[in-house]
Design a protein around this motif. Structure first.
Motif, PDB file in Angstrom:
ATOM      1  N   SER A  30      85.098 -65.957 -47.687  1.00  0.00           N
ATOM      2  CA  SER A  30      84.983 -67.009 -46.673  1.00  0.00           C
ATOM      3  C   SER A  30      85.210 -66.505 -45.254  1.00  0.00           C
ATOM      4  N   VAL A  31      85.902 -65.375 -45.085  1.00  0.00           N
ATOM      5  CA  VAL A  31      86.213 -64.906 -43.730  1.00  0.00           C
ATOM      6  C   VAL A  31      84.965 -64.456 -42.975  1.00  0.00           C
ATOM      7  N   THR A  32      83.871 -64.221 -43.691  1.00  0.00           N
ATOM      8  CA  THR A  32      82.658 -63.754 -43.022  1.00  0.00           C
ATOM      9  C   THR A  32      81.897 -64.880 -42.325  1.00  0.00           C
ATOM     10  N   VAL A  33      82.176 -66.128 -42.700  1.00  0.00           N
ATOM     11  CA  VAL A  33      81.431 -67.258 -42.140  1.00  0.00           C
ATOM     12  C   VAL A  33      81.723 -67.382 -40.643  1.00  0.00           C
ATOM     13  N   GLY A  34      80.695 -67.266 -39.839  1.00  0.00           N
ATOM     14  CA  GLY A  34      80.846 -67.411 -38.397  1.00  0.00           C
ATOM     15  C   GLY A  34      81.509 -66.245 -37.704  1.00  0.00           C
ATOM     16  N   ALA A  35      81.713 -65.134 -38.405  1.00  0.00           N
ATOM     17  CA  ALA A  35      82.451 -64.013 -37.823  1.00  0.00           C
ATOM     18  C   ALA A  35      81.765 -63.427 -36.600  1.00  0.00           C
ATOM     19  N   ALA A  36      80.443 -63.405 -36.608  1.00  0.00           N
ATOM     20  CA  ALA A  36      79.709 -62.803 -35.490  1.00  0.00           C
ATOM     21  C   ALA A  36      79.947 -63.556 -34.185  1.00  0.00           C
ATOM     22  N   GLU A  37      80.352 -64.836 -34.275  1.00  0.00           N
ATOM     23  CA  GLU A  37      80.585 -65.626 -33.070  1.00  0.00           C
ATOM     24  C   GLU A  37      82.035 -65.550 -32.603  1.00  0.00           C
ATOM     25  N   ARG A  38      82.885 -64.887 -33.378  1.00  0.00           N
ATOM     26  CA  ARG A  38      84.298 -64.798 -33.002  1.00  0.00           C
ATOM     27  C   ARG A  38      84.617 -63.415 -32.424  1.00  0.00           C
ATOM     28  N   ASN A  39      85.443 -63.405 -31.384  1.00  0.00           N
ATOM     29  CA  ASN A  39      85.924 -62.135 -30.855  1.00  0.00           C
ATOM     30  C   ASN A  39      86.945 -61.532 -31.808  1.00  0.00           C
ATOM     31  N   PHE A  40      87.138 -60.218 -31.671  1.00  0.00           N
ATOM     32  CA  PHE A  40      88.116 -59.509 -32.491  1.00  0.00           C
ATOM     33  C   PHE A  40      89.096 -58.797 -31.571  1.00  0.00           C
ATOM     34  N   GLY A  41      90.370 -59.052 -31.793  1.00  0.00           N
ATOM     35  CA  GLY A  41      91.412 -58.399 -31.009  1.00  0.00           C
ATOM     36  C   GLY A  41      92.403 -57.691 -31.913  1.00  0.00           C
ATOM     37  N   VAL A  42      93.192 -56.815 -31.326  1.00  0.00           N
ATOM     38  CA  VAL A  42      94.211 -56.063 -32.066  1.00  0.00           C
ATOM     39  C   VAL A  42      95.547 -56.237 -31.360  1.00  0.00           C
ATOM     40  N   TYR A  43      96.565 -56.613 -32.126  1.00  0.00           N
ATOM     41  CA  TYR A  43      97.929 -56.703 -31.615  1.00  0.00           C
ATOM     42  C   TYR A  43      98.753 -55.620 -32.287  1.00  0.00           C
ATOM     43  N   LEU A  44      99.490 -54.839 -31.508  1.00  0.00           N
ATOM     44  CA  LEU A  44     100.364 -53.796 -32.048  1.00  0.00           C
ATOM     45  C   LEU A  44     101.802 -54.120 -31.682  1.00  0.00           C
ATOM     46  N   HIS A  45     102.594 -54.402 -32.706  1.00  0.00           N
ATOM     47  CA  HIS A  45     103.989 -54.790 -32.490  1.00  0.00           C
ATOM     48  C   HIS A  45     104.872 -53.555 -32.526  1.00  0.00           C
ATOM     49  N   VAL A  46     105.623 -53.342 -31.466  1.00  0.00           N
ATOM     50  CA  VAL A  46     106.579 -52.227 -31.394  1.00  0.00           C
ATOM     51  C   VAL A  46     107.973 -52.836 -31.435  1.00  0.00           C
ATOM     52  N   GLY A  80      97.125 -57.978 -36.619  1.00  0.00           N
ATOM     53  CA  GLY A  80      98.439 -57.622 -36.112  1.00  0.00           C
ATOM     54  C   GLY A  80      98.991 -56.419 -36.854  1.00  0.00           C
ATOM     55  N   ILE A  81      99.271 -55.364 -36.114  1.00  0.00           N
ATOM     56  CA  ILE A  81      99.793 -54.114 -36.661  1.00  0.00           C
ATOM     57  C   ILE A  81     101.300 -54.080 -36.471  1.00  0.00           C
ATOM     58  N   GLY A  82     102.049 -53.687 -37.512  1.00  0.00           N
ATOM     59  CA  GLY A  82     103.470 -53.455 -37.356  1.00  0.00           C
ATOM     60  C   GLY A  82     104.345 -54.424 -38.131  1.00  0.00           C
ATOM     61  N   PRO A  83     105.661 -54.158 -38.189  1.00  0.00           N
ATOM     62  CA  PRO A  83     106.592 -55.003 -38.935  1.00  0.00           C
ATOM     63  C   PRO A  83     106.610 -56.434 -38.402  1.00  0.00           C
ATOM     64  N   GLY A  84     106.419 -57.385 -39.299  1.00  0.00           N
ATOM     65  CA  GLY A  84     106.463 -58.790 -38.917  1.00  0.00           C
ATOM     66  C   GLY A  84     105.250 -59.287 -38.163  1.00  0.00           C
ATOM     67  N   ALA A  85     104.270 -58.424 -37.899  1.00  0.00           N
ATOM     68  CA  ALA A  85     103.108 -58.830 -37.112  1.00  0.00           C
ATOM     69  C   ALA A  85     102.258 -59.827 -37.888  1.00  0.00           C
TER      70      ALA A  85
END
Length: 412
Positions: free
Chosen positions: A20-36, A301-306
């Motif tokens: 289901s995650v593929t539905v509409g994916a092309a219209e959504r931006n993709f971001g990365v969060y890195l928790h330090v 989200g990358i990292g512990p608790g992310a």
């Protein structure tokens, strides 16, 4: 990132995502969060998933960048197996904790891994949080040279006794220095403020606002202090050592912030965030990464608790750095739990988040019960009437102060 993780279904050890995650994916931006998750000291009000040196127990700060890079590789594999289209990262955000407690080479290596794995979109926004006493001019130049575009300084206050209550360690006179160093390096600057600290007066808050505005930041966030259960501040209040924040005073402080920031050329775009006008456009200096959260885009989200969100599936990693290191070392997903949002949850969250931003909600897309509430909200001065005529539900200043009440009425 609150330290307590929500209860939900266990996350699969391989991190596999449903089709289901593929539905509409092309219209959504993709971001990365890195928790330090590292801090030099733990502030008494903080409920974020952070650790001082004596709290790490089995985890090494020096190993962290390699572990985060390993999760980046794991994330790419999981997204590919789910059949998601290849998307470059439109935003990257290093948060914490204090990301700049790590050597600058660690942060730049983590950013390089994101770039090599997904690529950075043209004009990508790349931000790190920093404390004023955790960076110098050389560190900031190295960030800019590596592709960072933005730094968000935790200023919190310009008043020494307020900083002392918050247990912040920096000298307020250092803020102009780090802002200038960041500008010299070519970085955009955001300042974070907190209002409503016990013992802080309205005049104290005015001093902090004027000091922040004098630095001419591109962006400014102002958050009311929330006393979280389990924090040192909550215990101090319970023992009567400090006073509970006054909600009426906090409302006055918010109104003062909006007045002074507006007069200085900043426009609100989210309840707690203002951006500097540039060429008649307040959008240029908005935090695009945070907007992606409020607008329901995808992020890992990358990292512990992310926390992560992809296509209506939300999950979060194990909290402690040692547990995170063990999972990553074993080649397993660090996910601790996850939930798949049903239609009702998505509807509620779209109202909850959409009301917070300046564009507001499209009234025609609201359920009939919510549309019937709009007239009353306008009459009560909570929603802007002119915007409603144009088809958008946008909060007034009074509405921003009572945003939770607006949401409740829209969801009744």
């Amino acid at each position: 990132m609150p330290s307590a993780l929500p209860l939900a279904d266990p996350a699969p050890s391989d991190g596999a995502l449903p089709e289901s995650v593929t539905v509409g994916a092309a219209e959504r931006n993709f971001g990365v969060y890195l928790h330090v998750p590292f801090c030099r000291v733990r502030c008494g009000y903080c409920d974020f998933n952070t650790y001082t040196s004596d709290e790490l127990r089995g985890a090494k700060r020096t190993d962290y960048a390699g572990q985060a890079i390993a999760e980046v590789a794991l994330a790419r594999d999981i997204l590919d197996r789910a059949g998601l289209p290849s998307r470059k990262a439109s935003t990257v955000f290093f948060g914490g904790g204090t990301p700049t407690m790590l050597p600058v080479t660690d942060l730049t290596a983590m950013l390089a891994a994101v770039d090599q794995t997904w690529g950075l979109a043209h004009g990508a926004e790349v931000t790190t949080e920093a404390n004023p006493d955790s960076v110098d001019a050389a560190y900031l130049r190295s960030l800019a040279d590596a592709g960072f575009t933005r730094v968000s300084f935790g200023m919190q206050s310009a008043v020494p006794h307020v900083l002392a209550t918050l247990e912040r360690t920096h000298d307020p006179e250092r803020v102009p220095l780090v802002v200038q160093w960041a500008r010299d390096a070519g970085l955009e600057v955001s300042l974070d403020l907190i209002y409503g600290t016990p013992g802080e007066s309205l005049d104290d808050w005015r001093v902090s606002l004027e000091h922040a505005i004098a630095q001419h930041p591109d962006h400014l966030s102002a958050y009311s202090l929330i006393v979280e259960d389990g924090t040192k501040l909550a215990r101090q209040i319970r023992r009567g050592e400090v006073t509970q924040p006054d909600e009426d005073l906090q409302a006055d402080m918010y109104e003062l912030a909006d007045e002074l920031l507006g007069s200085a050329g900043y426009g609100w775009y989210e309840v707690s965030n203002w951006a500097r006008e540039s060429s008649g456009d307040f959008a240029e200096h908005r935090s695009r990464h945070n907007l992606a959260y409020w607008q329901g885009h995808d992020w890992w989200g990358i990292g512990p608790g992310a926390h992560s969100h992809v296509g209506g599936v939300r999950w979060w990693n194990v909290k402690h750095p040692a547990a995170y290191a063990d999972r990553i070392g074993a080649g397993l997903s660090p996910g601790a739990g996850r939930e798949t949002l049903d239609d009702e949850t998505r509807r509620v969250e779209s109202v909850l988040l959409g009301t917070r931003i300046r564009e507001g909600l499209v009234i025609a897309e609201l359920p009939a019960s919510a549309r019937t509430a709009v007239a009353g909200l306008i009459g009560d001065g909570l929603v802007d009437g002119a915007s409603a005529v144009r088809g958008s539900l946008v909060l007034t200043l009074r509405g921003r102060l009572l945003a939770d009440a607006v949401v409740r009425r829209l969801l009744e």
